[in-house]
Design an enzyme around this catalytic site. Structure first.
Site, PDB file in Angstrom:
ATOM      1  N   ASP A  92       1.083  -1.185  -0.152  1.00 10.86           N
ATOM      2  CA  ASP A  92      -0.340   0.384   0.142  1.00 10.86           C
ATOM      3  C   ASP A  92       0.569   1.017  -0.232  1.00 10.86           C
ATOM      4  O   ASP A  92       2.132   1.316   0.386  1.00 10.86           O
ATOM      5  CB  ASP A  92      -0.852   0.012   1.516  1.00 10.86           C
ATOM      6  CG  ASP A  92      -0.864  -0.294   2.607  1.00 10.86           C
ATOM      7  OD1 ASP A  92       1.032  -0.648   2.243  1.00 10.86           O
ATOM      8  OD2 ASP A  92      -0.530  -1.111   3.476  1.00 10.86           O
TER       9      ASP A  92
ATOM     10  N   ASP B 267      -7.678  -1.948  14.603  1.00  9.52           N
ATOM     11  CA  ASP B 267      -8.614  -3.190  14.208  1.00  9.52           C
ATOM     12  C   ASP B 267      -9.004  -4.255  13.602  1.00  9.52           C
ATOM     13  O   ASP B 267     -10.530  -3.676  12.371  1.00  9.52           O
ATOM     14  CB  ASP B 267      -9.849  -1.937  13.585  1.00  9.52           C
ATOM     15  CG  ASP B 267      -9.372  -1.040  12.081  1.00  9.52           C
ATOM     16  OD1 ASP B 267      -7.864  -1.481  12.105  1.00  9.52           O
ATOM     17  OD2 ASP B 267      -9.422  -0.345  11.813  1.00  9.52           O
TER      18      ASP B 267
ATOM     19  N   HIS C  42      -7.184  -4.482  10.108  1.00  6.50           N
ATOM     20  CA  HIS C  42      -7.083  -4.131   8.951  1.00  6.50           C
ATOM     21  C   HIS C  42      -6.320  -4.380   8.384  1.00  6.50           C
ATOM     22  O   HIS C  42      -4.693  -5.221   9.294  1.00  6.50           O
ATOM     23  CB  HIS C  42      -7.010  -2.415   7.983  1.00  6.50           C
ATOM     24  CG  HIS C  42      -6.524  -1.834   9.117  1.00  6.50           C
ATOM     25  ND1 HIS C  42      -6.503  -0.577   9.862  1.00  6.50           N
ATOM     26  CD2 HIS C  42      -5.140  -1.354   8.396  1.00  6.50           C
ATOM     27  CE1 HIS C  42      -5.102  -0.222  10.218  1.00  6.50           C
ATOM     28  NE2 HIS C  42      -4.506  -0.681   8.552  1.00  6.50           N
TER      29      HIS C  42
ATOM     30  N   GLU D 167     -10.007  -1.310   5.011  1.00  3.96           N
ATOM     31  CA  GLU D 167     -10.483  -0.824   6.225  1.00  3.96           C
ATOM     32  C   GLU D 167     -11.366  -1.844   6.370  1.00  3.96           C
ATOM     33  O   GLU D 167     -12.488  -2.251   5.343  1.00  3.96           O
ATOM     34  CB  GLU D 167     -10.675   0.799   6.005  1.00  3.96           C
ATOM     35  CG  GLU D 167      -9.685   1.511   6.540  1.00  3.96           C
ATOM     36  CD  GLU D 167      -8.908   1.959   7.680  1.00  3.96           C
ATOM     37  OE1 GLU D 167      -9.001   0.539   8.591  1.00  3.96           O
ATOM     38  OE2 GLU D 167      -8.162   2.872   7.507  1.00  3.96           O
TER      39      GLU D 167
HETATM   40  C1  GLP Z   1      -0.836   0.657   9.023  1.00  5.39           C
HETATM   41  C2  GLP Z   1      -0.191  -0.393   7.465  1.00  5.39           C
HETATM   42  C3  GLP Z   1      -0.568  -2.033   7.632  1.00  5.39           C
HETATM   43  C4  GLP Z   1       0.298  -2.445   8.898  1.00  5.39           C
HETATM   44  C5  GLP Z   1      -0.575  -1.157  10.184  1.00  5.39           C
HETATM   45  C6  GLP Z   1      -0.070  -1.610  11.451  1.00  5.39           C
HETATM   46  O1  GLP Z   1      -2.190   0.896   8.548  1.00  5.39           O
HETATM   47  N1  GLP Z   1      -0.921  -0.639   6.341  1.00  5.39           N
HETATM   48  O2  GLP Z   1       0.526  -2.505   6.347  1.00  5.39           O
HETATM   49  O3  GLP Z   1       0.526  -3.480   9.592  1.00  5.39           O
HETATM   50  O4  GLP Z   1      -0.482  -0.104  10.004  1.00  5.39           O
HETATM   51  O5  GLP Z   1       1.115  -1.522  11.951  1.00  5.39           O
HETATM   52  P1  GLP Z   1       2.160  -1.655  12.867  1.00  5.39           P
HETATM   53  O6  GLP Z   1       3.167  -2.890  11.939  1.00  5.39           O
HETATM   54  O7  GLP Z   1       3.499  -0.735  12.935  1.00  5.39           O
HETATM   55  O8  GLP Z   1       1.812  -1.812  13.632  1.00  5.39           O
END
Ligand code: GLP
Length: 259
Positions: free
Chosen positions: A66, A135, A137, A142
């Site tokens: 993404d 949440d 995702h 989302e």
């Molecule tokens: C963002 C990214 C996700 C990731 C999420 C959790 O939303 N787009 O790919 O899994 O954050 O982030 P973290 O690993 O920093 O908790």
């Protein structure tokens, strides 16, 4: 069902996944890696760096999940920059082989289709790393995302913007939209590896692994995939009803053998 491996900490998870990626590259020098951003996959990339000595990685390819929409590609928190800093440079990958969806506000209507075409041209993703939002995702799919969705633009939820504000200094600087591989796109990778660490992820992990497959928990789509490995620490595993079973199932076994 998913392989669920409960490890002591993020570093142990990073070592396990790095072993598997190094093994994959040794048998498939042009392996296609599905790259995730956020803090969760960082231990994988760190551990992988030390495993690539003497291995030719010039053919290894990568696709990010993404990208934020509307951030300049050179912004320190654009995923293009993050992937360069955390993955391409330390691993020594050829930057031309690593693709991030285009988030610039130019020709946006083609960005999703173009990215899907590049994945298809590469022959699909061999191993897809996934983190998970609090949440539930994955990527930036989302809550409410279609299980069949393809790479497209999504509005970020207030929770996701709040969670990611730590990277931007303040909430107002967090982009409102992102372009993300869809859940249908992610499901086409040959092996999904979802990682989660800390209590803050425990509700999302339980919902993804043991809850109903539901658009309200986009990560629950992993239950529809034939080869999924979920690697969590004790805290992220703390709400799994079958935690004892997972621990017993994997005691003394190589983690990648499956149930
Ligand atoms: C963002 C990214 C996700 C990731 C999420 C959790 O939303 N787009 O790919 O899994 O954050 O982030 P973290 O690993 O920093 O908790």
């Amino acid at each position: 069902m998913a392989e669920v491996i409960i490890v002591s900490d993020a570093q142990a998870a990073g070592e396990l996944v790095a072993d598997e990626i190094a093994r994959l590259i040794s048998v498939k020098p042009d392996a296609v890696l599905g790259l995730a951003t956020g803090s969760t996959p960082v231990p994988v990339y760190r551990a992988l760096t030390s495993r690539l000595d003497g291995i030719d990685i010039s053919g290894v390819r990568g696709f990010a999940l993404d990208e934020y929409v509307g951030l300049d590609a050179s912004h320190p928190e654009s995923y293009r920059t993050v992937i360069a800093r955390e993955v391409i440079e330390p691993l020594g990958l050829n930057p031309d082989n690593v693709h991030v969806p285009r988030g610039e506000l130019v020709d946006m209507e083609h960005a999703g289709v173009d990215f899907e075409a590049k994945i298809a041209e590469a022959g699909g993703v061999d191993i897809q790393l996934l983190g998970i939002g609090t949440d539930g995702h994955i990527g930036f799919n989302e809550q409410g995302s279609s299980m069949a969705s393809r790479t497209r633009i999504k509005a970020l939820s207030p929770q996701t913007r709040y969670d990611n504000s730590r990277f931007f200094g303040s909430l107002e600087h967090v982009p409102t939209h992102a372009i993300t591989q869809g859940l249908g796109t992610i499901l086409e990778a040959r092996h999904l590896v979802l990682l989660a660490f800390g209590f803050g992820k425990s509700v999302a992990v339980a919902a993804a692994v043991e809850g109903p497959v539901s658009a309200m928990t986009p990560a629950s789509v992993i239950q529809l995939h034939p080869h999924v490995t979920v690697i969590v620490d004790d805290e992220a595993a703390s709400r799994l009803q079958l935690a004892d079973y997972y621990r017993a199932a994997y005691a003394g076994k190589l983690p990648w053998q499956g149930l």
